[in-house]
Motif scaffolding. Structure first.
Motif, PDB file in Angstrom:
ATOM      1  N   TYR A   1      11.927  19.278  20.277  1.00  0.00           N
ATOM      2  CA  TYR A   1      11.488  19.617  18.921  1.00  0.00           C
ATOM      3  C   TYR A   1      11.426  21.133  18.753  1.00  0.00           C
ATOM      4  N   LYS A   2      12.121  21.615  17.732  1.00  0.00           N
ATOM      5  CA  LYS A   2      12.202  23.061  17.497  1.00  0.00           C
ATOM      6  C   LYS A   2      11.342  23.506  16.304  1.00  0.00           C
ATOM      7  N   GLY A   3      10.545  22.580  15.736  1.00  0.00           N
ATOM      8  CA  GLY A   3       9.683  22.947  14.626  1.00  0.00           C
ATOM      9  C   GLY A   3      10.304  22.733  13.262  1.00  0.00           C
ATOM     10  N   GLN A   4      11.502  22.141  13.215  1.00  0.00           N
ATOM     11  CA  GLN A   4      12.162  21.926  11.924  1.00  0.00           C
ATOM     12  C   GLN A   4      12.397  20.440  11.670  1.00  0.00           C
ATOM     13  N   ALA A   5      13.442  19.860  12.252  1.00  0.00           N
ATOM     14  CA  ALA A   5      13.748  18.444  12.019  1.00  0.00           C
ATOM     15  C   ALA A   5      12.732  17.559  12.736  1.00  0.00           C
ATOM     16  N   LEU A   6      12.177  16.588  12.017  1.00  0.00           N
ATOM     17  CA  LEU A   6      11.240  15.641  12.624  1.00  0.00           C
ATOM     18  C   LEU A   6      11.971  14.721  13.597  1.00  0.00           C
TER      19      LEU A   6
ATOM     20  N   VAL B   1       0.865  -1.178   0.000  1.00  0.00           N
ATOM     21  CA  VAL B   1       0.000   0.000   0.000  1.00  0.00           C
ATOM     22  C   VAL B   1       0.905   1.233   0.000  1.00  0.00           C
ATOM     23  N   ALA B   2       0.424   2.296  -0.585  1.00  0.00           N
ATOM     24  CA  ALA B   2       1.242   3.505  -0.691  1.00  0.00           C
ATOM     25  C   ALA B   2       0.352   4.733  -0.672  1.00  0.00           C
ATOM     26  N   CYS B   3       0.948   5.848  -0.275  1.00  0.00           N
ATOM     27  CA  CYS B   3       0.246   7.129  -0.265  1.00  0.00           C
ATOM     28  C   CYS B   3       1.237   8.227  -0.639  1.00  0.00           C
ATOM     29  N   ALA B   4       0.861   9.044  -1.590  1.00  0.00           N
ATOM     30  CA  ALA B   4       1.750  10.103  -2.075  1.00  0.00           C
ATOM     31  C   ALA B   4       1.391  11.444  -1.449  1.00  0.00           C
ATOM     32  N   ASN B   5       2.371  12.344  -1.469  1.00  0.00           N
ATOM     33  CA  ASN B   5       2.167  13.729  -1.030  1.00  0.00           C
ATOM     34  C   ASN B   5       1.635  13.824   0.403  1.00  0.00           C
ATOM     35  N   VAL B   6       2.291  13.104   1.302  1.00  0.00           N
ATOM     36  CA  VAL B   6       1.898  13.098   2.711  1.00  0.00           C
ATOM     37  C   VAL B   6       2.609  14.243   3.436  1.00  0.00           C
ATOM     38  N   SER B   7       1.844  15.054   4.126  1.00  0.00           N
ATOM     39  CA  SER B   7       2.432  16.110   4.958  1.00  0.00           C
ATOM     40  C   SER B   7       2.066  15.845   6.405  1.00  0.00           C
ATOM     41  N   VAL B   8       2.834  16.408   7.313  1.00  0.00           N
ATOM     42  CA  VAL B   8       2.595  16.177   8.737  1.00  0.00           C
ATOM     43  C   VAL B   8       2.024  17.435   9.378  1.00  0.00           C
TER      44      VAL B   8
ATOM     45  N   LYS C   1      12.695  17.069   7.431  1.00  0.00           N
ATOM     46  CA  LYS C   1      12.085  18.269   7.978  1.00  0.00           C
ATOM     47  C   LYS C   1      10.570  18.145   8.026  1.00  0.00           C
ATOM     48  N   ALA C   2       9.980  18.786   9.025  1.00  0.00           N
ATOM     49  CA  ALA C   2       8.524  18.764   9.167  1.00  0.00           C
ATOM     50  C   ALA C   2       7.837  19.438   7.993  1.00  0.00           C
ATOM     51  N   SER C   3       8.531  20.322   7.301  1.00  0.00           N
ATOM     52  CA  SER C   3       7.935  21.052   6.178  1.00  0.00           C
ATOM     53  C   SER C   3       7.938  20.251   4.883  1.00  0.00           C
ATOM     54  N   GLU C   4       8.625  19.114   4.851  1.00  0.00           N
ATOM     55  CA  GLU C   4       8.734  18.335   3.617  1.00  0.00           C
ATOM     56  C   GLU C   4       7.475  17.505   3.366  1.00  0.00           C
ATOM     57  N   THR C   5       7.294  17.116   2.133  1.00  0.00           N
ATOM     58  CA  THR C   5       6.191  16.252   1.723  1.00  0.00           C
ATOM     59  C   THR C   5       6.754  14.892   1.347  1.00  0.00           C
ATOM     60  N   PHE C   6       6.088  13.838   1.798  1.00  0.00           N
ATOM     61  CA  PHE C   6       6.623  12.491   1.660  1.00  0.00           C
ATOM     62  C   PHE C   6       5.717  11.599   0.827  1.00  0.00           C
ATOM     63  N   ASP C   7       6.329  10.679   0.103  1.00  0.00           N
ATOM     64  CA  ASP C   7       5.630   9.540  -0.465  1.00  0.00           C
ATOM     65  C   ASP C   7       5.962   8.349   0.419  1.00  0.00           C
ATOM     66  N   ILE C   8       4.936   7.706   0.980  1.00  0.00           N
ATOM     67  CA  ILE C   8       5.148   6.625   1.943  1.00  0.00           C
ATOM     68  C   ILE C   8       4.548   5.339   1.391  1.00  0.00           C
TER      69      ILE C   8
END
Length: 278
Positions: free
Chosen positions: A52-57, A29-36, A100-107
């Protein structure tokens, strides 16, 4: 990402007959364009002890997202046994560079293999997170569907021979499971309330295994920093709360060894290692 509410409805109220003695199929199973969610990451970091400083996950956070895809696989018709009561044996997480928390992931998550052991049916789920075409994070989880066997006694695990000088003590409150569930979305019943955990033979609530791993990683972040690494753990004795536990770390070749034990340092709840990538 799939709705956890609908997945838990299937997990808690769906009926599965039990393992049909067949090898498990490969399921992807997969999901694209995942943001946190910044708020959810901050909530998770607080419960698990990350600065957590709001940048690195936090290194373990993408497991929270991947777990939704695990739940999709668990509810697949080809999985004929129930999720409730399954045991998480081991988990390995590799972070290839700090995300980074700002990045978008394909999982994506793949059920890759299953093996019959003396304890039951073991199977592995491999989860991967990509930023663009780059693999940035990967996790392997080993689960057990227990099959009752007669005459087999399981010896309690022993602590390792690692150096155990001046361990850190943590006080775990009874509501930790509920706070972690709210932050992570992992609402396994044995972690929520003693009345629910008693259905599975425990007189108190259990700490989430992945909380134990995340809290251990948070403690080690001064040594880990932003270095690429693999963190492997094996879940040992159940951790009943409230409790006082001890955490120790020892330097090893190319990394660190660590354990989470009872307050007296005798019995292990979790054993693990950090290995840095060259």
């Amino acid at each position: 990402m799939p709705s956890l509410l609908s997945l838990y409805r299937k997990i808690f109220f769906g009926r599965k007959p039990g393992w049909d003695q067949q090898p498990l199929p490969q399921i992807r199973v997969a999901c694209a364009n995942v943001s946190v969610s910044e708020d959810k990451v901050a909530q998770y970091a607080k419960v698990c002890g990350f600065d957590y400083k709001g940048q690195a996950l936090p290194l373990t956070y993408l497991y929270v997202m991947a777990f939704r895809l695990h739940a999709v696989i668990f509810t697949h018709d080809a999985i004929t046994f129930p999720l409730l009561g399954m045991i998480h044996l081991k988990n390995s997480i590799s972070q290839y560079h700090q995300v980074k928390a700002s990045e978008t992931f394909d999982i994506e998550c793949v059920l890759t293999s299953s093996t019959v052991t003396d304890s039951g049916l073991e199977f592995e789920l491999v989860s991967k997170a990509f930023v663009g075409d780059e693999l940035v994070w990967e996790s392997l989880s080993t689960y057990l569907y227990r099959i009752e066997s007669t005459g087999r006694r399981v010896r309690p695990p022993k602590a390792s021979t690692m150096n155990w000088q001046d361990p850190v003590l943590w006080e775990l409150s009874e509501d930790l499971g509920r706070r972690y569930a709210k932050a992570s979305g992992d609402y396994n019943l044995i972690h929520l309330h003693p009345i629910l955990s008693k259905r599975f033979g425990f007189d108190r609530v259990l700490a989430h295994g992945m909380w134990s791993k995340a809290r251990s990683v948070a403690q080690l972040m001064p040594q880990i920093g932003d270095k690429p690494c693999t963190v492997e753990v094996a879940f040992k004795l159940p951790l009943l709360m409230p409790a006082q536990v001890s955490f120790g770390v020892d330097e090893a070749d190319s990394g660190l060894d660590f354990e989470l034990r009872d307050s007296k340092g005798r019995r292990p709840h979790l054993t693990g290692s950090v290995r840095f990538h060259n």
